[in-house]
Design a protein around this motif. Structure first.
Motif, PDB file in Angstrom:
ATOM      1  N   ALA A  62      43.815  61.317  -0.977  1.00 39.41           N
ATOM      2  CA  ALA A  62      44.419  60.968  -2.259  1.00 39.41           C
ATOM      3  C   ALA A  62      45.278  62.095  -2.814  1.00 39.41           C
ATOM      4  CB  ALA A  62      43.315  60.602  -3.254  1.00 39.41           C
ATOM      5  N   GLY A  63      44.799  63.358  -2.696  1.00 37.89           N
ATOM      6  CA  GLY A  63      45.573  64.473  -3.221  1.00 37.89           C
ATOM      7  C   GLY A  63      46.932  64.584  -2.557  1.00 37.89           C
ATOM      8  N   TYR A  64      46.941  64.414  -1.251  1.00 38.97           N
ATOM      9  CA  TYR A  64      48.205  64.468  -0.519  1.00 38.97           C
ATOM     10  C   TYR A  64      49.116  63.315  -0.921  1.00 38.97           C
ATOM     11  CZ  TYR A  64      51.426  64.453   3.435  1.00 38.97           C
ATOM     12  OH  TYR A  64      52.553  64.461   4.208  1.00 38.97           O
ATOM     13  N   ALA A  65      48.534  62.118  -1.090  1.00 41.18           N
ATOM     14  CA  ALA A  65      49.336  60.952  -1.467  1.00 41.18           C
ATOM     15  C   ALA A  65      50.022  61.162  -2.806  1.00 41.18           C
ATOM     16  CB  ALA A  65      48.444  59.706  -1.512  1.00 41.18           C
ATOM     17  N   GLU A  66      49.329  61.817  -3.740  1.00 48.35           N
ATOM     18  CA  GLU A  66      49.938  62.071  -5.042  1.00 48.35           C
ATOM     19  C   GLU A  66      51.111  63.033  -4.910  1.00 48.35           C
ATOM     20  OE1 GLU A  66      49.382  60.502  -7.804  1.00 48.35           O
ATOM     21  OE2 GLU A  66      47.905  59.298  -6.751  1.00 48.35           O
ATOM     22  N   LYS A  67      50.988  64.000  -4.004  1.00 46.35           N
ATOM     23  CA  LYS A  67      52.051  64.997  -3.858  1.00 46.35           C
ATOM     24  C   LYS A  67      53.308  64.406  -3.229  1.00 46.35           C
ATOM     25  CE  LYS A  67      49.038  69.049  -3.466  1.00 46.35           C
ATOM     26  NZ  LYS A  67      48.604  70.179  -2.617  1.00 46.35           N
ATOM     27  N   VAL A  68      53.150  63.408  -2.394  1.00 44.56           N
ATOM     28  CA  VAL A  68      54.321  62.897  -1.675  1.00 44.56           C
ATOM     29  C   VAL A  68      54.920  61.656  -2.327  1.00 44.56           C
ATOM     30  CG1 VAL A  68      53.456  63.788   0.516  1.00 44.56           C
ATOM     31  CG2 VAL A  68      52.955  61.435  -0.126  1.00 44.56           C
ATOM     32  N   ILE A  69      54.392  61.224  -3.468  1.00 43.49           N
ATOM     33  CA  ILE A  69      54.925  60.012  -4.081  1.00 43.49           C
ATOM     34  C   ILE A  69      56.387  60.198  -4.470  1.00 43.49           C
ATOM     35  CG2 ILE A  69      54.132  60.643  -6.395  1.00 43.49           C
ATOM     36  CD1 ILE A  69      54.234  57.100  -4.890  1.00 43.49           C
ATOM     37  N   ALA A  70      56.749  61.401  -4.930  1.00 46.64           N
ATOM     38  CA  ALA A  70      58.142  61.660  -5.296  1.00 46.64           C
ATOM     39  C   ALA A  70      59.042  61.587  -4.073  1.00 46.64           C
ATOM     40  CB  ALA A  70      58.266  63.021  -5.975  1.00 46.64           C
ATOM     41  N   LEU A  71      58.564  62.078  -2.931  1.00 50.33           N
ATOM     42  CA  LEU A  71      59.360  62.011  -1.704  1.00 50.33           C
ATOM     43  C   LEU A  71      59.612  60.562  -1.299  1.00 50.33           C
ATOM     44  CD1 LEU A  71      57.837  64.852   0.511  1.00 50.33           C
ATOM     45  CD2 LEU A  71      60.054  64.833  -0.634  1.00 50.33           C
ATOM     46  N   LYS A  72      58.595  59.718  -1.455  1.00 48.32           N
ATOM     47  CA  LYS A  72      58.758  58.314  -1.098  1.00 48.32           C
ATOM     48  C   LYS A  72      59.787  57.643  -1.999  1.00 48.32           C
ATOM     49  CE  LYS A  72      54.090  57.654   0.773  1.00 48.32           C
ATOM     50  NZ  LYS A  72      52.805  56.921   0.625  1.00 48.32           N
ATOM     51  N   VAL A  73      59.720  57.931  -3.291  1.00 52.46           N
ATOM     52  CA  VAL A  73      60.685  57.357  -4.230  1.00 52.46           C
ATOM     53  C   VAL A  73      62.091  57.844  -3.906  1.00 52.46           C
ATOM     54  CG1 VAL A  73      61.448  57.397  -6.645  1.00 52.46           C
ATOM     55  CG2 VAL A  73      59.042  56.978  -6.093  1.00 52.46           C
ATOM     56  N   ASN A  74      62.231  59.146  -3.682  1.00 55.70           N
ATOM     57  CA  ASN A  74      63.551  59.703  -3.388  1.00 55.70           C
ATOM     58  C   ASN A  74      64.108  59.170  -2.073  1.00 55.70           C
ATOM     59  OD1 ASN A  74      63.624  61.219  -5.730  1.00 55.70           O
ATOM     60  ND2 ASN A  74      62.667  62.996  -4.783  1.00 55.70           N
ATOM     61  N   ASN A  75      63.242  59.002  -1.079  1.00 58.65           N
ATOM     62  CA  ASN A  75      63.685  58.438   0.203  1.00 58.65           C
ATOM     63  C   ASN A  75      64.265  57.049   0.005  1.00 58.65           C
ATOM     64  OD1 ASN A  75      63.205  60.477   2.066  1.00 58.65           O
ATOM     65  ND2 ASN A  75      61.059  59.918   2.338  1.00 58.65           N
ATOM     66  N   GLU A  76      63.578  56.248  -0.800  1.00 61.00           N
ATOM     67  CA  GLU A  76      64.032  54.875  -1.011  1.00 61.00           C
ATOM     68  C   GLU A  76      65.336  54.844  -1.810  1.00 61.00           C
ATOM     69  OE1 GLU A  76      63.933  50.804  -0.448  1.00 61.00           O
ATOM     70  OE2 GLU A  76      62.819  52.448   0.502  1.00 61.00           O
ATOM     71  N   MET A  77      65.462  55.709  -2.806  1.00 56.68           N
ATOM     72  CA  MET A  77      66.703  55.764  -3.574  1.00 56.68           C
ATOM     73  C   MET A  77      67.861  56.235  -2.707  1.00 56.68           C
ATOM     74  SD  MET A  77      65.603  57.144  -7.357  1.00 56.68           S
ATOM     75  CE  MET A  77      67.283  56.859  -7.938  1.00 56.68           C
ATOM     76  N   GLN A  78      67.588  57.194  -1.824  1.00 58.43           N
ATOM     77  CA  GLN A  78      68.632  57.685  -0.924  1.00 58.43           C
ATOM     78  C   GLN A  78      69.052  56.594   0.058  1.00 58.43           C
ATOM     79  OE1 GLN A  78      70.105  60.513  -1.113  1.00 58.43           O
ATOM     80  NE2 GLN A  78      70.840  61.205   0.876  1.00 58.43           N
ATOM     81  N   ARG A  79      68.089  55.830   0.534  1.00 57.25           N
ATOM     82  CA  ARG A  79      68.385  54.782   1.506  1.00 57.25           C
ATOM     83  C   ARG A  79      69.262  53.693   0.905  1.00 57.25           C
ATOM     84  NH1 ARG A  79      66.481  49.905   3.275  1.00 57.25           N
ATOM     85  NH2 ARG A  79      64.994  49.722   1.548  1.00 57.25           N
ATOM     86  N   ARG A  80      69.108  53.427  -0.384  1.00 55.02           N
ATOM     87  CA  ARG A  80      69.833  52.329  -1.018  1.00 55.02           C
ATOM     88  C   ARG A  80      71.163  52.753  -1.640  1.00 55.02           C
ATOM     89  NH1 ARG A  80      66.472  47.798  -3.196  1.00 55.02           N
ATOM     90  NH2 ARG A  80      64.530  47.785  -2.026  1.00 55.02           N
ATOM     91  N   ARG A  81      71.473  54.030  -1.594  1.00 52.33           N
ATOM     92  CA  ARG A  81      72.717  54.483  -2.201  1.00 52.33           C
ATOM     93  C   ARG A  81      73.917  53.751  -1.614  1.00 52.33           C
ATOM     94  NH1 ARG A  81      73.344  60.967  -2.312  1.00 52.33           N
ATOM     95  NH2 ARG A  81      74.747  60.384  -0.671  1.00 52.33           N
ATOM     96  N   PRO A  82      74.956  53.421  -2.449  1.00 56.66           N
ATOM     97  CA  PRO A  82      75.144  53.778  -3.858  1.00 56.66           C
ATOM     98  C   PRO A  82      74.470  52.815  -4.836  1.00 56.66           C
ATOM     99  CG  PRO A  82      77.067  52.629  -3.081  1.00 56.66           C
ATOM    100  CD  PRO A  82      76.147  52.748  -1.897  1.00 56.66           C
ATOM    101  N   LEU A  83      73.776  51.801  -4.338  1.00 61.67           N
ATOM    102  CA  LEU A  83      73.080  50.889  -5.244  1.00 61.67           C
ATOM    103  C   LEU A  83      71.949  51.620  -5.951  1.00 61.67           C
ATOM    104  CD1 LEU A  83      72.859  47.721  -2.965  1.00 61.67           C
ATOM    105  CD2 LEU A  83      74.564  48.237  -4.722  1.00 61.67           C
ATOM    106  N   ALA A  84      71.656  51.225  -7.174  1.00 60.02           N
ATOM    107  CA  ALA A  84      70.586  51.836  -7.956  1.00 60.02           C
ATOM    108  C   ALA A  84      69.406  50.877  -7.989  1.00 60.02           C
ATOM    109  CB  ALA A  84      71.072  52.157  -9.364  1.00 60.02           C
ATOM    110  N   PRO A  85      68.346  51.109  -7.217  1.00 61.23           N
ATOM    111  CA  PRO A  85      67.220  50.173  -7.204  1.00 61.23           C
ATOM    112  C   PRO A  85      66.467  50.185  -8.532  1.00 61.23           C
ATOM    113  CG  PRO A  85      66.665  52.172  -6.008  1.00 61.23           C
ATOM    114  CD  PRO A  85      68.121  52.272  -6.346  1.00 61.23           C
ATOM    115  N   THR A  86      65.883  49.075  -8.879  1.00 63.28           N
ATOM    116  CA  THR A  86      65.052  48.994 -10.076  1.00 63.28           C
ATOM    117  C   THR A  86      63.650  49.495  -9.739  1.00 63.28           C
ATOM    118  OG1 THR A  86      64.298  46.755  -9.598  1.00 63.28           O
ATOM    119  CG2 THR A  86      66.367  46.987 -10.836  1.00 63.28           C
ATOM    120  N   ILE A  87      62.877  49.774 -10.784  1.00 61.27           N
ATOM    121  CA  ILE A  87      61.498  50.211 -10.567  1.00 61.27           C
ATOM    122  C   ILE A  87      60.702  49.093  -9.898  1.00 61.27           C
ATOM    123  CG2 ILE A  87      59.359  50.875 -11.729  1.00 61.27           C
ATOM    124  CD1 ILE A  87      61.014  52.392 -13.749  1.00 61.27           C
TER     125      ILE A  87
END
Length: 305
Positions: A187-212
């Motif tokens: 769980a501790g590791y999962a909390e640390k990498v949540i930002a990386l997962k979000v950023n990966n998904e936003m980068q993958r969808r660029r230039p579109l802006a995904p919703t939450i």
């Protein structure tokens, strides 16, 4: 006498080894060891160099933002690396690791002729490098030797995993050992990498802006759960983080490219120049055009052409 034929130069090394061996237990079942999961290694390593200061900001698409780690080692010439809101003066003997999704660009080069080494890589265990965030380190002679061997292995296209092992050992020297209870799994590791997962998904969808909602669906959780986990992990709301990423990228494009404001708005996921200008003014207190002029007056680097 133990190891009587050992050269005098190696006698002390063998003596220390013997002293350490004497402390080992004598198990009843020497064929039954303790299994450990192999630690993940850096992957997809790319080594390259820049010999001209004008090449440091290449490609000229605003401040760089990507999912890879970047190990920077100046060998000749100095420059300032701007990472997020921090500036770092780098010169031979001083290195830096840029972590994934840190905005960065280069300025204040001492001369046009430089020689900087870059090692970029992906690292599943990247959270262990957090102590290096916005912190320079001294490049020792031993580290220079290890980097030379890394380049040698990488150039020979070694298939035995030597470059990955060398880089992992080098990175381990730069970071302190994890504190007791600082798990890199669960769980501790999962909390640390949540930002990386979000950023990966936003980068993958660029230039579109995904919703939450779209991000939550892609990551397999509810919107409320994603918001709560992100805020707990990063100390900022997910919505604010997403807006900040888009606007920071817009700042880089305004500062370093000659694109029209309308092009930048579209490239950063805004539906109109009006909505982009309104969001930009709310965040920075001035219009995109005024920001660009202000940066030009301050001598910010600008892409050629």
């Amino acid at each position: 006498m133990l190891l009587t034929k050992a050269p005098a130069k190696s006698a002390r090394a063998f003596a220390l080894l013997a002293a350490r061996a004497r402390r080992l237990p004598s198990p009843e079942h020497p064929l039954h060891g303790r299994r450990r999961l192999p630690p993940p290694l850096p992957e997809n390593i790319i080594c390259f160099q820049r010999r001209n200061a004008a090449e440091l900001n290449r490609p000229s698409q605003g401040r760089a933002l990507h999912h890879r780690h970047v190990l920077i080692v100046p060998l000749q010439g100095a420059a300032t690396v701007c990472v997020d809101d921090c500036t770092h003066s780098l010169h031979p003997g001083k290195g830096l690791v840029v972590l994934p999704y840190q905005f960065h660009h280069y300025t204040r080069t001492s001369n046009r002729r430089i020689l900087w080494l870059f090692v970029t890589f992906e690292y599943a265990q990247g959270v262990t490098l957090e102590p290096l965030r916005n912190t320079t380190f001294n490049v020792s002679a031993a580290m220079a030797d290890e980097l030379r061997e890394l380049l040698k292995d990488q150039r020979s296209l070694s298939e035995g995993g030597l470059p990955e092992l060398r880089l992992a050992l080098l990175l381990s020297q730069l970071t302190p050992p994890p504190a007791p209870g600082d798990a890199t799994t669960g769980a501790g590791y999962a909390e640390k990498v949540i930002a990386l997962k979000v950023n990966n998904e936003m980068q993958r969808r660029r230039p579109l802006a995904p919703t939450i909602r779209e991000l939550a669906s892609q990551l397999g959780m509810s919107q409320s759960h994603l918001r709560a986990r992100f805020a707990a992990s990063c100390g900022v709301s997910l919505g604010r983080h997403m807006r900040g990423l888009r606007l920071e990228r817009a700042c880089g494009l305004l500062r370093m490219s000659s694109k029209r404001v309308s092009e930048i708005a579209e490239q950063c996921g805004y539906g109109s120049v009006y909505s982009f200008s309104r969001a930009f003014h709310a965040a920075y207190g001035l219009s995109p055009r005024a920001y660009r002029n202000q940066m030009a007056d301050a001598g910010a680097p600008r892409a050629e052409g």
